[in-house]
Design a protein around this motif. Sequence first.
Motif, PDB file in Angstrom:
ATOM      1  N   LYS A  27       0.846  -1.190   0.000  1.00 48.23           N
ATOM      2  CA  LYS A  27       0.000   0.000   0.000  1.00 48.23           C
ATOM      3  C   LYS A  27       0.885   1.245   0.000  1.00 48.23           C
ATOM      4  O   LYS A  27       1.967   1.247   0.566  1.00 48.23           O
ATOM      5  CB  LYS A  27      -0.911   0.019   1.232  1.00 48.23           C
ATOM      6  N   HIS A  29       1.581   5.489   0.511  1.00 48.61           N
ATOM      7  CA  HIS A  29       1.244   6.717   1.232  1.00 48.61           C
ATOM      8  C   HIS A  29       2.322   7.732   0.853  1.00 48.61           C
ATOM      9  O   HIS A  29       3.507   7.479   1.061  1.00 48.61           O
ATOM     10  CB  HIS A  29       1.270   6.444   2.732  1.00 48.61           C
ATOM     11  N   ASP A 170     -18.426   2.764  15.241  1.00 45.64           N
ATOM     12  CA  ASP A 170     -18.242   2.954  13.803  1.00 45.64           C
ATOM     13  C   ASP A 170     -19.570   3.246  13.111  1.00 45.64           C
ATOM     14  O   ASP A 170     -19.608   3.879  12.063  1.00 45.64           O
ATOM     15  CB  ASP A 170     -17.553   1.735  13.184  1.00 45.64           C
ATOM     16  N   LYS A 197     -10.781   2.159  11.901  1.00 47.83           N
ATOM     17  CA  LYS A 197     -10.805   2.009  10.445  1.00 47.83           C
ATOM     18  C   LYS A 197     -11.821   2.970   9.823  1.00 47.83           C
ATOM     19  O   LYS A 197     -11.555   3.594   8.785  1.00 47.83           O
ATOM     20  CB  LYS A 197     -11.141   0.571  10.071  1.00 47.83           C
ATOM     21  N   GLY A 200     -10.604   6.411   9.621  1.00 42.33           N
ATOM     22  CA  GLY A 200      -9.638   6.591   8.549  1.00 42.33           C
ATOM     23  C   GLY A 200     -10.270   7.084   7.268  1.00 42.33           C
ATOM     24  O   GLY A 200      -9.590   7.630   6.393  1.00 42.33           O
ATOM     25  N   LYS A 201     -11.583   6.931   7.167  1.00 45.65           N
ATOM     26  CA  LYS A 201     -12.298   7.337   5.945  1.00 45.65           C
ATOM     27  C   LYS A 201     -13.273   8.488   6.201  1.00 45.65           C
ATOM     28  O   LYS A 201     -14.045   8.840   5.315  1.00 45.65           O
ATOM     29  CB  LYS A 201     -13.073   6.134   5.392  1.00 45.65           C
ATOM     30  N   TYR A 225      -3.564   2.745  12.649  1.00 47.58           N
ATOM     31  CA  TYR A 225      -4.791   2.227  12.023  1.00 47.58           C
ATOM     32  C   TYR A 225      -5.516   3.338  11.264  1.00 47.58           C
ATOM     33  O   TYR A 225      -5.952   3.156  10.126  1.00 47.58           O
ATOM     34  CB  TYR A 225      -5.733   1.667  13.097  1.00 47.58           C
ATOM     35  N   HIS A 229      -5.573   3.830   7.017  1.00 50.82           N
ATOM     36  CA  HIS A 229      -6.858   3.755   6.313  1.00 50.82           C
ATOM     37  C   HIS A 229      -7.251   5.083   5.680  1.00 50.82           C
ATOM     38  O   HIS A 229      -8.404   5.270   5.290  1.00 50.82           O
ATOM     39  CB  HIS A 229      -7.944   3.233   7.252  1.00 50.82           C
ATOM     40  N   GLY A 230      -6.290   6.019   5.589  1.00 46.77           N
ATOM     41  CA  GLY A 230      -6.511   7.185   4.741  1.00 46.77           C
ATOM     42  C   GLY A 230      -6.600   8.532   5.406  1.00 46.77           C
ATOM     43  O   GLY A 230      -6.729   9.551   4.723  1.00 46.77           O
ATOM     44  N   ASN A 231      -6.541   8.607   6.749  1.00 48.36           N
ATOM     45  CA  ASN A 231      -6.697   9.888   7.427  1.00 48.36           C
ATOM     46  C   ASN A 231      -5.385  10.266   8.115  1.00 48.36           C
ATOM     47  O   ASN A 231      -4.992   9.666   9.109  1.00 48.36           O
ATOM     48  CB  ASN A 231      -7.826   9.798   8.453  1.00 48.36           C
TER      49      ASN A 231
END
Length: 345
Positions: A27, A29, A170, A197, A200-201, A225, A229-231
């Motif tokens: 992955k 980043h 969540d 998770k 993270g979005k 984590y 997951h993108g944040n």
Amino acid sequence: MIISMRKNAARAEIDSVIQRIEDFGYKIHTIEGEERVVIGAIGVGDTSACLEALEAMNCVEKAVRISAPYKFVSREFKPGRTTITVGGNVHVGNSEFVVMAGPCSVESEKQILESAELAAKGGAKILRGGAFKPRTSPYDFQGMEEEGLKLLAKAREHTGLAIVTEVMSDNDVSLVASYADVMQVGARNMQNFALLKALGKCGKPVLLKRGLSSTIKELLMSAEYIVAHGNNDVMLCERGIRTFETATRNTCDIVACAVLRELTHLPVILDPSHATGKRSLVPALSRAGVAIGADGLIVEIHPNPQKAISDGAQSLEPAQWLDMMKSLQPYIELWKAERMSTVAV
């Protein structure tokens, strides 16, 4: 792995390196500076073959393994500091010492509006307040939920303060994100991985509190984590840990603020209210937080703590809050001078 591109590498070269890394199943980043791009690659297994392939590419300056188990949040991946923008005009982690203040729980429109006005008068930039409350007893007040979020939004309109509020599940991330400027993860949820998770979005900054009995490494792994997951916008919060000591609500691991600043590029916030559980101790610990280099504080205040539904004993009274913020100013000025000198170097 960390892959540092050569200075002023072309977009086509960067894309070719990213594609090569993805071919190995990792992955990606990236951090894109003005002159140089740094690529982080995360995955499972031996990285030797991938590193060897990347080092053979002319556009790659250096490719190395990250030794820390937390990759993206480590100083190895990003030596500089991360600055997080909250609400468009508040910057956490740079040369601005940010104070967040407000009541433990949103109790009524009158209470939260008075709290917001008090927070702003003292110089806070972010209003804290719980709409969803995780309580030890199932019979205690659990929060006003969405109605509480609406009142927080009204307080933001009234004062201009950004909002930080807790999200517990969540399933509630989308709802809370539609109102909040910062999503708070409480100590009990630090290792709620489904929640991490989802955050993270979520597209909003996250304030991650250290668990009651968690190590610094576990806190950083939880932050990983969210970032993985993108944040990227994660703030770490030291709020005291559970020990054998009973004189205070928790034991403040004040040195954790300094340790975290060595290990990670993420901003570090100190919570003196939960760390002590006693309003009389909050000012002294707040000064210690500024002195040790935290990036900000999150403090509980209340217009009338004696009538607070939750955590009244640790909430500052209006006069105490204003006096504390006034007394902190010389320390904050020294903090700013040190930060500016560090940036200049």
